[in-house]
Design a protein around this motif. Structure first.
Motif, mmCIF file in Angstrom:
data_model
loop_
_atom_site.group_PDB
_atom_site.id
_atom_site.type_symbol
_atom_site.label_atom_id
_atom_site.label_comp_id
_atom_site.label_asym_id
_atom_site.label_seq_id
_atom_site.Cartn_x
_atom_site.Cartn_y
_atom_site.Cartn_z
ATOM 1 N N TYR A 172 0.940 -1.143 -0.035
ATOM 2 C CA TYR A 172 -0.010 0.142 -0.094
ATOM 3 C C TYR A 172 0.665 1.324 -0.033
ATOM 4 O O TYR A 172 1.715 1.399 0.847
ATOM 5 N N TYR A 173 0.556 2.085 -0.839
ATOM 6 C CA TYR A 173 1.181 3.421 -1.141
ATOM 7 C C TYR A 173 0.348 4.542 -0.703
ATOM 8 O O TYR A 173 -0.670 4.514 -1.416
ATOM 9 N N CYS A 174 0.974 5.657 -0.078
ATOM 10 C CA CYS A 174 0.396 6.898 0.103
ATOM 11 C C CYS A 174 0.787 7.810 -0.776
ATOM 12 O O CYS A 174 2.063 7.817 -1.320
ATOM 13 N N ALA A 175 0.002 8.672 -1.407
ATOM 14 C CA ALA A 175 0.564 9.877 -2.403
ATOM 15 C C ALA A 175 -0.300 11.102 -2.274
ATOM 16 O O ALA A 175 -1.354 10.892 -1.699
ATOM 17 N N VAL A 176 0.234 12.037 -2.554
ATOM 18 C CA VAL A 176 -0.377 13.284 -2.377
ATOM 19 C C VAL A 176 -0.137 14.285 -3.942
ATOM 20 O O VAL A 176 0.680 13.927 -4.444
ATOM 21 N N ARG A 177 -0.939 15.133 -4.131
ATOM 22 C CA ARG A 177 -0.708 15.923 -5.394
ATOM 23 C C ARG A 177 -1.381 17.375 -4.803
ATOM 24 O O ARG A 177 -2.226 17.234 -4.061
ATOM 25 N N PRO A 178 -0.949 18.285 -5.383
ATOM 26 C CA PRO A 178 -1.511 19.693 -5.389
ATOM 27 C C PRO A 178 -3.013 19.505 -5.832
ATOM 28 O O PRO A 178 -3.253 18.747 -6.746
ATOM 29 N N ARG A 179 -4.107 20.104 -5.322
ATOM 30 C CA ARG A 179 -5.350 20.319 -5.825
ATOM 31 C C ARG A 179 -5.486 20.101 -7.192
ATOM 32 O O ARG A 179 -4.661 20.945 -7.993
ATOM 33 N N ALA A 180 -6.363 19.177 -7.643
ATOM 34 C CA ALA A 180 -6.319 18.908 -9.133
ATOM 35 C C ALA A 180 -8.049 18.700 -9.382
ATOM 36 O O ALA A 180 -8.653 18.543 -8.368
ATOM 37 N N VAL A 181 -8.041 18.564 -10.720
ATOM 38 C CA VAL A 181 -9.499 18.087 -11.170
ATOM 39 C C VAL A 181 -9.837 16.817 -10.744
ATOM 40 O O VAL A 181 -8.938 15.696 -10.446
ATOM 41 N N LEU A 182 -11.032 16.620 -10.755
ATOM 42 C CA LEU A 182 -11.763 15.131 -10.173
ATOM 43 C C LEU A 182 -11.278 14.093 -11.240
ATOM 44 O O LEU A 182 -11.210 13.197 -10.664
ATOM 45 N N ASN A 183 -11.411 14.557 -12.191
ATOM 46 C CA ASN A 183 -11.283 13.149 -13.292
ATOM 47 C C ASN A 183 -9.961 12.501 -13.313
ATOM 48 O O ASN A 183 -9.760 11.455 -14.056
ATOM 49 N N THR A 184 -9.109 13.180 -12.560
ATOM 50 C CA THR A 184 -7.622 12.500 -12.658
ATOM 51 C C THR A 184 -7.504 11.918 -11.151
ATOM 52 O O THR A 184 -6.401 11.653 -10.914
ATOM 53 N N LEU A 185 -8.290 12.080 -10.382
ATOM 54 C CA LEU A 185 -8.076 11.737 -8.801
ATOM 55 C C LEU A 185 -7.478 10.334 -8.822
ATOM 56 O O LEU A 185 -6.718 9.997 -7.779
ATOM 57 N N ARG A 186 -8.141 9.140 -9.674
ATOM 58 C CA ARG A 186 -7.769 8.017 -9.535
ATOM 59 C C ARG A 186 -6.337 7.550 -10.387
ATOM 60 O O ARG A 186 -6.066 6.568 -10.538
ATOM 61 N N LEU A 187 -5.953 8.563 -10.904
ATOM 62 C CA LEU A 187 -4.578 8.241 -11.667
ATOM 63 C C LEU A 187 -3.361 8.322 -11.108
ATOM 64 O O LEU A 187 -2.927 9.552 -10.640
ATOM 65 N N GLU A 188 -2.512 7.365 -11.047
ATOM 66 C CA GLU A 188 -1.469 7.468 -10.217
ATOM 67 C C GLU A 188 -0.574 8.367 -10.812
ATOM 68 O O GLU A 188 0.251 9.071 -10.067
ATOM 69 N N SER A 189 -0.469 8.421 -12.119
ATOM 70 C CA SER A 189 0.404 9.592 -12.757
ATOM 71 C C SER A 189 0.183 10.996 -12.321
ATOM 72 O O SER A 189 0.989 11.709 -12.517
ATOM 73 N N SER A 190 -0.934 11.321 -11.786
ATOM 74 C CA SER A 190 -1.143 12.627 -11.406
ATOM 75 C C SER A 190 -0.748 13.080 -10.095
ATOM 76 O O SER A 190 -0.606 14.276 -9.401
ATOM 77 N N TYR A 191 0.101 12.002 -9.452
ATOM 78 C CA TYR A 191 0.427 12.189 -7.938
ATOM 79 C C TYR A 191 1.863 12.331 -8.063
ATOM 80 O O TYR A 191 2.638 11.389 -8.327
ATOM 81 N N PRO A 192 2.610 13.525 -7.461
ATOM 82 C CA PRO A 192 4.029 13.727 -8.031
ATOM 83 C C PRO A 192 4.753 13.093 -6.547
ATOM 84 O O PRO A 192 6.038 12.859 -6.736
ATOM 85 N N TYR A 193 4.207 12.905 -5.305
ATOM 86 C CA TYR A 193 4.506 12.522 -4.222
ATOM 87 C C TYR A 193 4.175 11.378 -3.706
ATOM 88 O O TYR A 193 3.009 11.053 -3.615
ATOM 89 N N TRP A 194 5.099 10.493 -3.341
ATOM 90 C CA TRP A 194 4.701 9.043 -2.933
ATOM 91 C C TRP A 194 5.443 8.444 -1.689
ATOM 92 O O TRP A 194 6.625 8.724 -1.480
#
Length: 125
Positions: free
Chosen positions: A93-115
């Protein structure tokens, strides 16, 4: 942002675990938070995410009603409470964060820069 995940382990089916992910470097304010997992031989998949823009938490269908994602802003820590665990929940299990962004990319791992580094959950029968 640096993330440190912890709380994994070996648990019997039907049991519970709580994962933690502590952040350093900044607060969670204005960030979307997420949990992903990767089972052996499988692609990494979305588990749950909190979208800061609307303060709603979203879950993968297979964990709805069993997993709960929460956060403690004061501690810069997010959690994944996992109940009624099943063998198919076995994964890193991995945690990840990203700056606030659009809903339709919420489930895309590529949209998260920090892991975080991942924590292993093993569910035995």
């Amino acid at each position: 942002v640096q993330l440190q995940a912890s709380g994994g382990g070996l648990v019997q089916a039907g049991g519970s675990l709580r994962l933690s992910c502590a952040a350093s470097g900044r607060t969670f304010s204005g960030y979307d938070l997420a949990w992903f997992r990767q089972a052996p031989g499988q692609e990494r998949e979305f588990v749950a995410a909190f979208r800061s823009g609307n303060a709603i938490t979203y879950y993968q269908d297979s964990v709805k009603g069993r997993f709960a994602m929460t956060r403690d802003n004061a501690k810069n820590t997010m959690y994944l409470q996992m109940n009624n665990l099943k063998r198919e929940d076995t994964a890193v299990y991995y945690c990840a964060v990203r700056p606030r962004a659009v809903l339709n990319t919420l489930r895309l791992e590529s949209s998260y820069p920090y892991w975080g580094q991942g924590t292993l959950v093993t569910v035995s029968s």
